[in-house]
Structure formats: structure tokens, C-alpha cells
Design a protein around this motif. Structure first.
Motif, PDB file in Angstrom:
ATOM      1  N   VAL A 109     -36.003  12.212  26.572  1.00 14.55           N
ATOM      2  CA  VAL A 109     -36.599  11.291  25.592  1.00 14.55           C
ATOM      3  C   VAL A 109     -35.474  10.512  24.912  1.00 14.55           C
ATOM      4  N   VAL A 110     -35.443   9.200  25.144  1.00 16.32           N
ATOM      5  CA  VAL A 110     -34.396   8.347  24.578  1.00 16.32           C
ATOM      6  C   VAL A 110     -35.057   7.236  23.754  1.00 16.32           C
ATOM      7  N   CYS A 111     -34.585   7.042  22.520  1.00 18.57           N
ATOM      8  CA  CYS A 111     -35.128   6.017  21.617  1.00 18.57           C
ATOM      9  C   CYS A 111     -33.997   5.122  21.115  1.00 18.57           C
ATOM     10  N   TRP A 112     -34.329   3.865  20.869  1.00 21.71           N
ATOM     11  CA  TRP A 112     -33.318   2.963  20.299  1.00 21.71           C
ATOM     12  C   TRP A 112     -33.993   1.781  19.610  1.00 21.71           C
ATOM     13  N   GLN A 113     -33.190   1.025  18.868  1.00 16.46           N
ATOM     14  CA  GLN A 113     -33.652  -0.164  18.176  1.00 16.46           C
ATOM     15  C   GLN A 113     -32.881  -1.385  18.651  1.00 16.46           C
ATOM     16  N   LYS A 114     -33.560  -2.535  18.618  1.00 19.33           N
ATOM     17  CA  LYS A 114     -32.888  -3.806  18.873  1.00 19.33           C
ATOM     18  C   LYS A 114     -33.235  -4.764  17.747  1.00 19.33           C
ATOM     19  N   SER A 115     -32.246  -5.474  17.245  1.00 16.97           N
ATOM     20  CA  SER A 115     -32.468  -6.461  16.191  1.00 16.97           C
ATOM     21  C   SER A 115     -32.782  -7.805  16.834  1.00 16.97           C
ATOM     22  N   VAL A 116     -33.930  -8.376  16.471  1.00 21.42           N
ATOM     23  CA  VAL A 116     -34.375  -9.643  17.054  1.00 21.42           C
ATOM     24  C   VAL A 116     -34.637 -10.638  15.927  1.00 21.42           C
ATOM     25  N   ALA A 117     -34.095 -11.828  16.051  1.00 20.91           N
ATOM     26  CA  ALA A 117     -34.242 -12.840  15.001  1.00 20.91           C
ATOM     27  C   ALA A 117     -35.678 -13.337  14.910  1.00 20.91           C
ATOM     28  N   ILE A 118     -36.123 -13.639  13.691  1.00 23.23           N
ATOM     29  CA  ILE A 118     -37.399 -14.333  13.500  1.00 23.23           C
ATOM     30  C   ILE A 118     -37.233 -15.731  14.079  1.00 23.23           C
ATOM     31  N   GLU A 119     -38.159 -16.139  14.919  1.00 23.67           N
ATOM     32  CA  GLU A 119     -37.946 -17.387  15.665  1.00 23.67           C
ATOM     33  C   GLU A 119     -38.014 -18.637  14.793  1.00 23.67           C
ATOM     34  N   ARG A 120     -38.965 -18.668  13.846  1.00 20.89           N
ATOM     35  CA  ARG A 120     -39.114 -19.865  13.017  1.00 20.89           C
ATOM     36  C   ARG A 120     -39.152 -19.473  11.545  1.00 20.89           C
ATOM     37  N   VAL A 121     -38.229 -19.994  10.758  1.00 22.85           N
ATOM     38  CA  VAL A 121     -38.181 -19.693   9.328  1.00 22.85           C
ATOM     39  C   VAL A 121     -38.196 -20.991   8.527  1.00 22.85           C
ATOM     40  N   GLY A 122     -38.741 -20.902   7.323  1.00 18.24           N
ATOM     41  CA  GLY A 122     -38.785 -22.046   6.428  1.00 18.24           C
ATOM     42  C   GLY A 122     -37.959 -21.782   5.178  1.00 18.24           C
ATOM     43  N   LEU A 123     -37.201 -22.764   4.774  1.00 18.29           N
ATOM     44  CA  LEU A 123     -36.351 -22.645   3.595  1.00 18.29           C
ATOM     45  C   LEU A 123     -36.826 -23.637   2.539  1.00 18.29           C
ATOM     46  N   TYR A 124     -37.048 -23.146   1.320  1.00 21.49           N
ATOM     47  CA  TYR A 124     -37.404 -24.054   0.232  1.00 21.49           C
ATOM     48  C   TYR A 124     -36.228 -24.183  -0.719  1.00 21.49           C
ATOM     49  N   MET A 138     -26.873 -20.402   1.160  1.00 20.74           N
ATOM     50  CA  MET A 138     -27.272 -18.997   1.056  1.00 20.74           C
ATOM     51  C   MET A 138     -28.393 -18.647   2.027  1.00 20.74           C
ATOM     52  N   LEU A 139     -29.289 -19.590   2.294  1.00 15.82           N
ATOM     53  CA  LEU A 139     -30.441 -19.306   3.155  1.00 15.82           C
ATOM     54  C   LEU A 139     -30.197 -19.703   4.603  1.00 15.82           C
ATOM     55  N   ALA A 140     -29.557 -20.833   4.821  1.00 14.52           N
ATOM     56  CA  ALA A 140     -29.387 -21.318   6.197  1.00 14.52           C
ATOM     57  C   ALA A 140     -28.289 -20.581   6.949  1.00 14.52           C
ATOM     58  N   THR A 141     -27.223 -20.187   6.245  1.00 15.69           N
ATOM     59  CA  THR A 141     -26.096 -19.543   6.936  1.00 15.69           C
ATOM     60  C   THR A 141     -26.504 -18.241   7.619  1.00 15.69           C
ATOM     61  N   PRO A 142     -27.145 -17.300   6.916  1.00 14.47           N
ATOM     62  CA  PRO A 142     -27.576 -16.091   7.623  1.00 14.47           C
ATOM     63  C   PRO A 142     -28.643 -16.359   8.678  1.00 14.47           C
ATOM     64  N   ALA A 143     -29.475 -17.386   8.463  1.00 15.83           N
ATOM     65  CA  ALA A 143     -30.488 -17.719   9.475  1.00 15.83           C
ATOM     66  C   ALA A 143     -29.825 -18.133  10.784  1.00 15.83           C
ATOM     67  N   LYS A 144     -28.762 -18.918  10.691  1.00 21.94           N
ATOM     68  CA  LYS A 144     -28.023 -19.330  11.895  1.00 21.94           C
ATOM     69  C   LYS A 144     -27.327 -18.145  12.540  1.00 21.94           C
ATOM     70  N   ILE A 145     -26.709 -17.293  11.733  1.00 28.05           N
ATOM     71  CA  ILE A 145     -26.015 -16.120  12.273  1.00 28.05           C
ATOM     72  C   ILE A 145     -27.002 -15.194  12.978  1.00 28.05           C
ATOM     73  N   ALA A 146     -28.186 -15.025  12.378  1.00 28.44           N
ATOM     74  CA  ALA A 146     -29.197 -14.144  12.964  1.00 28.44           C
ATOM     75  C   ALA A 146     -29.700 -14.668  14.302  1.00 28.44           C
ATOM     76  N   GLY A 147     -29.666 -15.986  14.463  1.00 25.28           N
ATOM     77  CA  GLY A 147     -30.125 -16.580  15.715  1.00 25.28           C
ATOM     78  C   GLY A 147     -31.537 -17.134  15.642  1.00 25.28           C
ATOM     79  N   CYS A 148     -32.027 -17.468  14.446  1.00 23.32           N
ATOM     80  CA  CYS A 148     -33.347 -18.084  14.319  1.00 23.32           C
ATOM     81  C   CYS A 148     -33.362 -19.401  15.101  1.00 23.32           C
ATOM     82  N   LYS A 149     -34.343 -19.562  15.982  1.00 28.76           N
ATOM     83  CA  LYS A 149     -34.353 -20.732  16.863  1.00 28.76           C
ATOM     84  C   LYS A 149     -34.727 -22.011  16.139  1.00 28.76           C
ATOM     85  N   GLU A 150     -35.568 -21.898  15.126  1.00 30.08           N
ATOM     86  CA  GLU A 150     -36.035 -23.083  14.414  1.00 30.08           C
ATOM     87  C   GLU A 150     -35.939 -22.840  12.914  1.00 30.08           C
ATOM     88  N   ILE A 151     -35.176 -23.687  12.225  1.00 27.25           N
ATOM     89  CA  ILE A 151     -34.999 -23.578  10.782  1.00 27.25           C
ATOM     90  C   ILE A 151     -35.541 -24.858  10.151  1.00 27.25           C
TER      91      ILE A 151
END
Length: 428
Positions: A109-124, A138-151
Motif C-alpha cells: 500500500v503506497v500513498c502520496w500527494q501531488k500539488s496541482v495549481a488552480i487553473e484559473r484564478v481572479g485577482l481583485y 502579492m497576489l500575482a507572483t505566487p500565482a505565477k510560481i504555482a503555475g496557474c494557467k490563467e490569471i
């Protein structure tokens, strides 16, 4: 401000209470606007922009030409400051990247996690009395690092239909290209529901006034995730007799100038320091261009004299401030005792302004006591953790019977059967 001297514990709830307003009418107004945006899309957005921001817009999107024009309007000195801040924010948030590992919980029995970016985020990004271009970073920089496809970024224009050039400059530096001239409730509705022009997003980030906060909470009930519940901004400063009164007063006022509903809490073990800070606040207040706003915010604020460091820390943790500044001699020891806070600033030289702009930490933080349960925006805010598992025949042998027994005890026979058919298959 209200001054408390050695208050008893039963008075603490009054000290840490935030200003509360009757929001019934506000929520009704917000719900009406949101419903209209959902029904009529761009047409409704343009009407509300004309009504609330006095801007008659033919296009909601910021053009590449407008981005280029903005770059010419921002001084080289400010541009360099934005680049420096972006670098520090990027470095700090890159360090938060998740590294998963496969874990064998039982043989087979093997378990693991993968971190996946939210594909589309909105910044106000608010753009009223204080256009917060720093919040873009503050909002866009981590979104880009995470790999969000659409900001998607929304921010209110001025009456001429122009967005503050520093906001556009920060967006370009942070790598955001989908920018819309929409403010307030209509911006939240456009990102939550999608319109002919604005893409629908999966999660909305960013601060705003009470209307924006109410809109975020309403759309979060059935349409989209939000970063966190939030209210007016706040700071708590802890000081002993070694604190620099000029620094303390400057920190209190830097928070108070955010808005009339901001709140500051000053807690000290020194009567002399309390009096000194009070006089220094009055002196510095008169020098501020936004002194009327700051003065009204100070009406919601408290100065508290306590008997000991233990009481000081206990009261701070009960308050759960958005920003906590420790201007005390033993700030490293006190830092270990912080339980509830959004972001903590240690020592005389760590002013809140550093974290608001350029030290690298994120300034989008829980307010209104939500620091008891929420953290500020970080890289994980833009990601989801997806779990994986793989079982072999050995894995079935090790956990299969336990699964059957637990499913049977919960009276979920189909769950039991899903395991039972596998047990029978490997026992043939």
C-alpha cells in the motif's frame, strides 16, 4: 482612542471587539448587483461602472497600448522599487514549493500527494483612495510560481476610464496580461460568473471594502472559492519600556491611514511608554495628508496598559491581529509564544510597511479575528493537493479485511463488496 489601565479579564472581550455594522441593507444591495451581473454580463458591468466609478467604458479590457502608456507614466525610481519588491516576494514564495514523497503505509500500500495549481484564478486590486499596486505583486507572483494557467485581474478605473499606471506596471512585472477595468461588486460578479469578456475563475483573491468582502462571501456559497473571509485592516503593537515611541506611533498611524474602519491596538507594560506613545501619535497625526481618515480610525482603537508580559501575550493572542509588531527587548522569546496572528514583525526596525511592500512576505492576511483559523495568502493558496494511492495483492491482504469490517459496521454493503470481490480474486 480608548485607554484601558490594567483591565480585568472580563473586560477583554470589549477590548478585542472589532467595529460591527448592520450589513443587512449592504448584503441586499450586493445580492441585487450580483444577480444582475449573472443575468446580463458585460452590459450590466458597464452600467455599474458608469454608476459607481463614473466611467463610460467602450471596452472592459486593458489594451496593450494602455500597458505601454502606463509604463511611461511610472518613474524609473518607482519601477525599480517595484522590481526589487517583486524579486523578494518571488524568492520567499519559491521557497514554499511542495515536495511530495511516496509513503508505504503497509506492505503493498503506497500513498502520496501531488500539488496541482488552480487553473484559473481572479485577482481583485482596490483602486480607490489608495490604489494598491503592491497587492498586484502579492497576489500575482505566487500565482505565477504555482503555475496557474490563467490569471484574471480586475481593478476599478478612474472617471476617464484609465487604470492607475503603477497597477499596470506591477501587473506587467508580475506577468499578468488579462486585466479588466472593473471595480467593486461588479468585478467580483464578473470573475465569479464569467461574462462575454471576463473569464469565469475558480478562486478569487484580494482585499476590498465592505461591499467587495460581502460580494466575495456571497459568491463563495455556490460559485467560486475565495482566499479568506476578511474585514477592515488592523495592527497590534506590543511594547515594553525599551520601545521607541516614535517608531510605535508611526506603526500605529501607518495602519490607521488605511481607512476609517481600520483598527489599532497598542498593548504595553509601561505607563510611561503609554503616555509617550500617545503624545507622539498626536504629533505625527498632524503631519499626515490622510490625517482625517487616520483620526477616525483611531476612534476604533485601544491603548492598553497591562501588568506583565504574560498578560500582554495573552491579550494579543485573544485579539488574533492581522499584523503583530513586537517592539520589546526579548522579541525572539515572545515570538515563540505567538499563537494567533497573520504576520509578525520582530524588533524595532521591522515595521509593518516592510511586509506590506518589499520584505518578501505576503500582505494579504486574515483580519477580524480570523487569524485564529486562517493563514495569509501563500503558495499553497493557489494549489490543491491531490492524493494518490496504489495497492498490490499484498496490499489487499494487509488491509482488505479491515476495510470489509469497517464498511459492514457503517452498513455500506457496496463499499464492503468492492473490497470483497478483490479478496476473492486473489484467493482463487
Amino acid at each position: 482612542m480608548i485607554i484601558y489601565r490594567n483591565p480585568k479579564r472580563e473586560v477583554w472581550p470589549d477590548i478585542i471587539a472589532r467595529p460591527r455594522l448592520n450589513l443587512t441593507q449592504l448584503n441586499d444591495t450586493v445580492a441585487t448587483v450580483l444577480a444582475d451581473i449573472k443575468a446580463r454580463g458585460d452590459e450590466a458591468v458597464r452600467e455599474y461602472e458608469l454608476k459607481f466609478d463614473k466611467a463610460a467604458l467602450t471596452s472592459l479590457a486593458v489594451s496593450e497600448q494602455e500597458m505601454d502608456e502606463a509604463e511611461q507614466l511610472v518613474s524609473n525610481e518607482l519601477r525599480d522599487a517595484i522590481i526589487l519588491a517583486h524579486h523578494n516576494i518571488k524568492v520567499f514564495h519559491i521557497s514554499q514549493r511542495f515536495v511530495g514523497q511516496k509513503v508505504k503505509t503497509q506492505e503493498g500500500v503506497v500513498c502520496w500527494q501531488k500539488s496541482v495549481a488552480i487553473e484559473r484564478v481572479g485577482l481583485y486590486i482596490p483602486g480607490g483612495t489608495a490604489p494598491l499596486f503592491s497587492t498586484v505583486l502579492m497576489l500575482a507572483t505566487p500565482a505565477k510560481i504555482a503555475g496557474c494557467k490563467e490569471i484574471v485581474l480586475c481593478t476599478p478605473p478612474n472617471s476617464e476610464g484609465k487604470v492607475n499606471p503603477a497597477i499596470l506596471m506591477a501587473a506587467r512585472i508580475a506577468g499578468v496580461s488579462k486585466i479588466y477595468k472593473i471595480g467593486g461588486v461588479q468585478a467580483i460578479g464578473a470573475m465569479a460568473y464569467g461574462t462575454e469578456t471576463v473569464p469565469k475563475v475558480y478562486k478569487i483573491f484580494g482585499p476590498g471594502n465592505q461591499y467587495v468582502m460581502a460580494a466575495k462571501q456571497q459568491v463563495s456559497l455556490d460559485e467560486v472559492a475565495i482566499d479568506m473571509p476578511a474585514g477592515p485592516s488592523e495592527v497590534c503593537v506590543l511594547a515594553d519600556d525599551t520601545a521607541n515611541a516614535e517608531f510605535v506611533a508611526a506603526d500605529l498611524l501607518s495602519q490607521a491611514e488605511h481607512g476609517i474602519d481600520s483598527q489599532v491596538l497598542f498593548i504595553t507594560t509601561s505607563e510611561a511608554k503609554l503616555n509617550e506613545v500617545q503624545k507622539e501619535v498626536e504629533r505625527q497625526l498632524q503631519q499626515l495628508p490622510r490625517k482625517e481618515i487616520a483620526a477616525k480610525a483611531l476612534d476604533n482603537s485601544r491603548y492598553v496598559l497591562v501588568n506583565s508580559v504574560d498578560e500582554m501575550m495573552a491579550l494579543s493572542n485573544a485579539y488574533a491581529p492581522e499584523h503583530l509588531i513586537l517592539q520589546v527587548k526579548d522579541y525572539e522569546q515572545l515570538a515563540e509564544r505567538v499563537v494567533n496572528a497573520g504576520s509578525v514583525f520582530l524588533g524595532a526596525y521591522a515595521c509593518e510597511s516592510a511586509g506590506d511592500y518589499a520584505s518578501g512576505t505576503n500582505h494579504t492576511l486574515p483580519t477580524h479575528g480570523y487569524a485564529t483559523a486562517y493563514n495569509g495568502v501563500n503558495l499553497d493558496s493557489y494549489c490543491r493537493k491531490i492524493t494518490f494511492q496504489h495497492l498490490t495483492e499484498d496490499g489487499i491482504r494487509h488491509i482488505g479485511r479491515a476495510v470489509e469490517l469497517m464498511a459492514e459496521a457503517e452498513q455500506l454493503d457496496a463499499h464492503k463488496n468492492a473490497m470483497s470481490v478483490r479478496i476473492r480474486a486473489i484467493n482463487k
